[in-house]
Motif scaffolding. Structure first.
Motif, PDB file in Angstrom:
ATOM      1  N   PHE A 293      -5.838   7.018  82.914  1.00  0.00           N
ATOM      2  CA  PHE A 293      -6.372   7.796  84.036  1.00  0.00           C
ATOM      3  C   PHE A 293      -7.472   8.730  83.521  1.00  0.00           C
ATOM      4  CE2 PHE A 293      -1.963   6.793  85.070  1.00  0.00           C
ATOM      5  CZ  PHE A 293      -2.026   6.406  86.393  1.00  0.00           C
ATOM      6  N   PRO A 294      -8.659   8.207  83.181  1.00  0.00           N
ATOM      7  CA  PRO A 294      -9.703   9.029  82.560  1.00  0.00           C
ATOM      8  C   PRO A 294     -10.221  10.173  83.441  1.00  0.00           C
ATOM      9  CG  PRO A 294     -10.553   6.845  83.115  1.00  0.00           C
ATOM     10  CD  PRO A 294      -9.079   6.816  83.375  1.00  0.00           C
ATOM     11  N   GLN A 295      -9.986  10.117  84.727  1.00  0.00           N
ATOM     12  CA  GLN A 295     -10.469  11.155  85.636  1.00  0.00           C
ATOM     13  C   GLN A 295      -9.628  12.432  85.567  1.00  0.00           C
ATOM     14  OE1 GLN A 295      -8.903   8.360  86.425  1.00  0.00           O
ATOM     15  NE2 GLN A 295      -7.650   8.576  88.242  1.00  0.00           N
ATOM     16  N   ILE A 296      -8.461  12.377  84.938  1.00  0.00           N
ATOM     17  CA  ILE A 296      -7.572  13.542  84.863  1.00  0.00           C
ATOM     18  C   ILE A 296      -8.039  14.467  83.751  1.00  0.00           C
ATOM     19  CG2 ILE A 296      -5.228  14.304  84.366  1.00  0.00           C
ATOM     20  CD1 ILE A 296      -4.221  11.763  85.666  1.00  0.00           C
ATOM     21  N   GLU A 297      -8.062  15.751  84.047  1.00  0.00           N
ATOM     22  CA  GLU A 297      -8.463  16.748  83.060  1.00  0.00           C
ATOM     23  C   GLU A 297      -7.360  17.777  82.876  1.00  0.00           C
ATOM     24  OE1 GLU A 297     -12.109  18.496  84.357  1.00  0.00           O
ATOM     25  OE2 GLU A 297     -13.165  16.591  84.441  1.00  0.00           O
ATOM     26  N   GLY A 298      -7.318  18.376  81.710  1.00  0.00           N
ATOM     27  CA  GLY A 298      -6.443  19.517  81.465  1.00  0.00           C
ATOM     28  C   GLY A 298      -5.002  19.199  81.112  1.00  0.00           C
ATOM     29  N   LEU A 299      -4.683  17.968  80.742  1.00  0.00           N
ATOM     30  CA  LEU A 299      -3.307  17.658  80.337  1.00  0.00           C
ATOM     31  C   LEU A 299      -3.049  18.206  78.939  1.00  0.00           C
ATOM     32  CD1 LEU A 299      -2.720  13.957  81.476  1.00  0.00           C
ATOM     33  CD2 LEU A 299      -1.869  16.046  82.530  1.00  0.00           C
ATOM     34  N   GLN A 300      -1.921  18.848  78.775  1.00  0.00           N
ATOM     35  CA  GLN A 300      -1.528  19.348  77.459  1.00  0.00           C
ATOM     36  C   GLN A 300      -1.050  18.188  76.599  1.00  0.00           C
ATOM     37  OE1 GLN A 300      -1.901  22.577  76.488  1.00  0.00           O
ATOM     38  NE2 GLN A 300      -2.882  22.840  78.476  1.00  0.00           N
ATOM     39  N   PRO A 301      -1.382  18.169  75.317  1.00  0.00           N
ATOM     40  CA  PRO A 301      -0.903  17.098  74.427  1.00  0.00           C
ATOM     41  C   PRO A 301       0.626  17.079  74.354  1.00  0.00           C
ATOM     42  CG  PRO A 301      -2.631  18.385  73.374  1.00  0.00           C
ATOM     43  CD  PRO A 301      -2.267  19.104  74.635  1.00  0.00           C
ATOM     44  N   GLY A 302       1.179  15.891  74.277  1.00  0.00           N
ATOM     45  CA  GLY A 302       2.618  15.724  74.088  1.00  0.00           C
ATOM     46  C   GLY A 302       3.467  15.777  75.338  1.00  0.00           C
ATOM     47  N   MET A 303       2.855  15.913  76.501  1.00  0.00           N
ATOM     48  CA  MET A 303       3.633  15.955  77.753  1.00  0.00           C
ATOM     49  C   MET A 303       4.219  14.581  78.048  1.00  0.00           C
ATOM     50  SD  MET A 303       1.141  18.117  80.310  1.00  0.00           S
ATOM     51  CE  MET A 303       2.204  17.833  81.717  1.00  0.00           C
ATOM     52  N   GLN A 304       5.467  14.548  78.541  1.00  0.00           N
ATOM     53  CA  GLN A 304       6.088  13.295  78.980  1.00  0.00           C
ATOM     54  C   GLN A 304       5.734  13.091  80.445  1.00  0.00           C
ATOM     55  OE1 GLN A 304       8.037  10.871  77.232  1.00  0.00           O
ATOM     56  NE2 GLN A 304       7.446   9.821  79.093  1.00  0.00           N
ATOM     57  N   LEU A 305       5.079  11.965  80.750  1.00  0.00           N
ATOM     58  CA  LEU A 305       4.648  11.651  82.111  1.00  0.00           C
ATOM     59  C   LEU A 305       5.104  10.245  82.483  1.00  0.00           C
ATOM     60  CD1 LEU A 305       1.035  13.032  81.709  1.00  0.00           C
ATOM     61  CD2 LEU A 305       2.908  14.140  82.937  1.00  0.00           C
ATOM     62  N   PHE A 306       4.940   9.904  83.756  1.00  0.00           N
ATOM     63  CA  PHE A 306       5.359   8.596  84.260  1.00  0.00           C
ATOM     64  C   PHE A 306       4.250   8.041  85.146  1.00  0.00           C
ATOM     65  CE2 PHE A 306       9.010  11.036  83.212  1.00  0.00           C
ATOM     66  CZ  PHE A 306       9.831  10.139  82.560  1.00  0.00           C
ATOM     67  N   ALA A 307       3.771   6.852  84.799  1.00  0.00           N
ATOM     68  CA  ALA A 307       2.726   6.204  85.575  1.00  0.00           C
ATOM     69  C   ALA A 307       3.347   5.128  86.447  1.00  0.00           C
ATOM     70  CB  ALA A 307       1.688   5.580  84.649  1.00  0.00           C
TER      71      ALA A 307
ATOM     72  N   LEU B 237       0.093   9.011  88.686  1.00  0.00           N
ATOM     73  CA  LEU B 237       0.732   9.641  87.539  1.00  0.00           C
ATOM     74  C   LEU B 237       1.610  10.770  88.045  1.00  0.00           C
ATOM     75  CD1 LEU B 237       0.709   9.571  84.404  1.00  0.00           C
ATOM     76  CD2 LEU B 237      -1.087  11.309  84.495  1.00  0.00           C
ATOM     77  N   ALA B 238       2.811  10.880  87.480  1.00  0.00           N
ATOM     78  CA  ALA B 238       3.746  11.920  87.918  1.00  0.00           C
ATOM     79  C   ALA B 238       4.408  12.569  86.717  1.00  0.00           C
ATOM     80  CB  ALA B 238       4.810  11.309  88.836  1.00  0.00           C
ATOM     81  N   ASP B 239       5.012  13.727  86.955  1.00  0.00           N
ATOM     82  CA  ASP B 239       5.718  14.412  85.866  1.00  0.00           C
ATOM     83  C   ASP B 239       7.202  14.056  85.826  1.00  0.00           C
ATOM     84  OD1 ASP B 239       6.522  15.763  88.121  1.00  0.00           O
ATOM     85  OD2 ASP B 239       6.028  17.758  87.382  1.00  0.00           O
ATOM     86  N   SER B 240       7.646  13.187  86.747  1.00  0.00           N
ATOM     87  CA  SER B 240       9.035  12.735  86.717  1.00  0.00           C
ATOM     88  C   SER B 240       9.108  11.272  87.166  1.00  0.00           C
ATOM     89  CB  SER B 240       9.923  13.594  87.620  1.00  0.00           C
ATOM     90  OG  SER B 240       9.657  13.325  88.983  1.00  0.00           O
ATOM     91  N   LYS B 241      10.114  10.585  86.664  1.00  0.00           N
ATOM     92  CA  LYS B 241      10.320   9.197  87.064  1.00  0.00           C
ATOM     93  C   LYS B 241      10.655   9.127  88.552  1.00  0.00           C
ATOM     94  CE  LYS B 241      12.965   5.057  85.980  1.00  0.00           C
ATOM     95  NZ  LYS B 241      13.987   4.451  85.125  1.00  0.00           N
ATOM     96  N   ALA B 242      11.448  10.079  89.028  1.00  0.00           N
ATOM     97  CA  ALA B 242      11.849  10.093  90.440  1.00  0.00           C
ATOM     98  C   ALA B 242      10.631  10.205  91.358  1.00  0.00           C
ATOM     99  CB  ALA B 242      12.818  11.240  90.701  1.00  0.00           C
TER     100      ALA B 242
ATOM    101  N   LYS C  93       3.187   9.421  77.078  1.00  0.00           N
ATOM    102  CA  LYS C  93       2.763  10.763  76.702  1.00  0.00           C
ATOM    103  C   LYS C  93       1.389  11.026  77.327  1.00  0.00           C
ATOM    104  CE  LYS C  93       6.189  11.965  74.075  1.00  0.00           C
ATOM    105  NZ  LYS C  93       7.095  13.006  74.487  1.00  0.00           N
ATOM    106  N   SER C  94       1.040  12.286  77.436  1.00  0.00           N
ATOM    107  CA  SER C  94      -0.211  12.663  78.086  1.00  0.00           C
ATOM    108  C   SER C  94      -1.436  12.060  77.406  1.00  0.00           C
ATOM    109  CB  SER C  94      -0.334  14.182  78.154  1.00  0.00           C
ATOM    110  OG  SER C  94      -0.146  14.763  76.873  1.00  0.00           O
ATOM    111  N   GLU C  95      -1.390  11.854  76.100  1.00  0.00           N
ATOM    112  CA  GLU C  95      -2.525  11.256  75.399  1.00  0.00           C
ATOM    113  C   GLU C  95      -2.796   9.831  75.899  1.00  0.00           C
ATOM    114  OE1 GLU C  95      -0.653  14.350  72.785  1.00  0.00           O
ATOM    115  OE2 GLU C  95       0.108  12.677  73.944  1.00  0.00           O
ATOM    116  N   GLU C  96      -1.740   9.071  76.114  1.00  0.00           N
ATOM    117  CA  GLU C  96      -1.885   7.708  76.634  1.00  0.00           C
ATOM    118  C   GLU C  96      -2.316   7.740  78.104  1.00  0.00           C
ATOM    119  OE1 GLU C  96       0.636   3.543  76.945  1.00  0.00           O
ATOM    120  OE2 GLU C  96       1.658   5.347  76.273  1.00  0.00           O
ATOM    121  N   ALA C  97      -1.805   8.716  78.852  1.00  0.00           N
ATOM    122  CA  ALA C  97      -2.163   8.845  80.268  1.00  0.00           C
ATOM    123  C   ALA C  97      -3.655   9.086  80.435  1.00  0.00           C
ATOM    124  CB  ALA C  97      -1.364   9.968  80.915  1.00  0.00           C
TER     125      ALA C  97
END
Length: 88
Positions: A41-55, A66-71, A33-37
């Motif tokens: 990745f502390p340099q990232i700003e502006g992620l909405q809470p609860g987003m599903q992401l893939f590192a 970091l990506a918004d899809s596994k693919a 989730k974006s909170e864990e991301a």
């Protein structure tokens, strides 16, 4: 059929050997989730809470991207000649 990427080990790995296994050649895709991301990745700003992401993460745990899809994460691994593995 032989696997050219198979690693033969004479005995149990030490914790230090295990950490370095596959370094530079293996990565894994970790869903989060974006909170864990933000912690990874502390340099990232502006992620909405609860987003599903893939590192995409190196074998030693170092984050790569970091990506918004596994693919997309897997494609980045392939572009960088990294083999991806599944975690269970």
């Amino acid at each position: 059929m032989t696997n050219d990427h198979e690693i033969q080990v004479a005995g149990p790995l030490t914790p230090d050997q295990f950490v370095h296994l596959g370094e530079g050649a293996i990565a894994y895709v970790r869903p989060m989730k974006s909170e864990e991301a933000l912690a990874l990745f502390p340099q990232i700003e502006g992620l909405q809470p609860g987003m599903q992401l893939f590192a995409l993460v190196r074998a030693n745990g170092e984050p790569i991207m970091l990506a918004d899809s596994k693919a997309a994460a897997v494609a980045n691994a392939w572009e960088n000649q990294l083999a991806t593995v599944s975690l269970h």
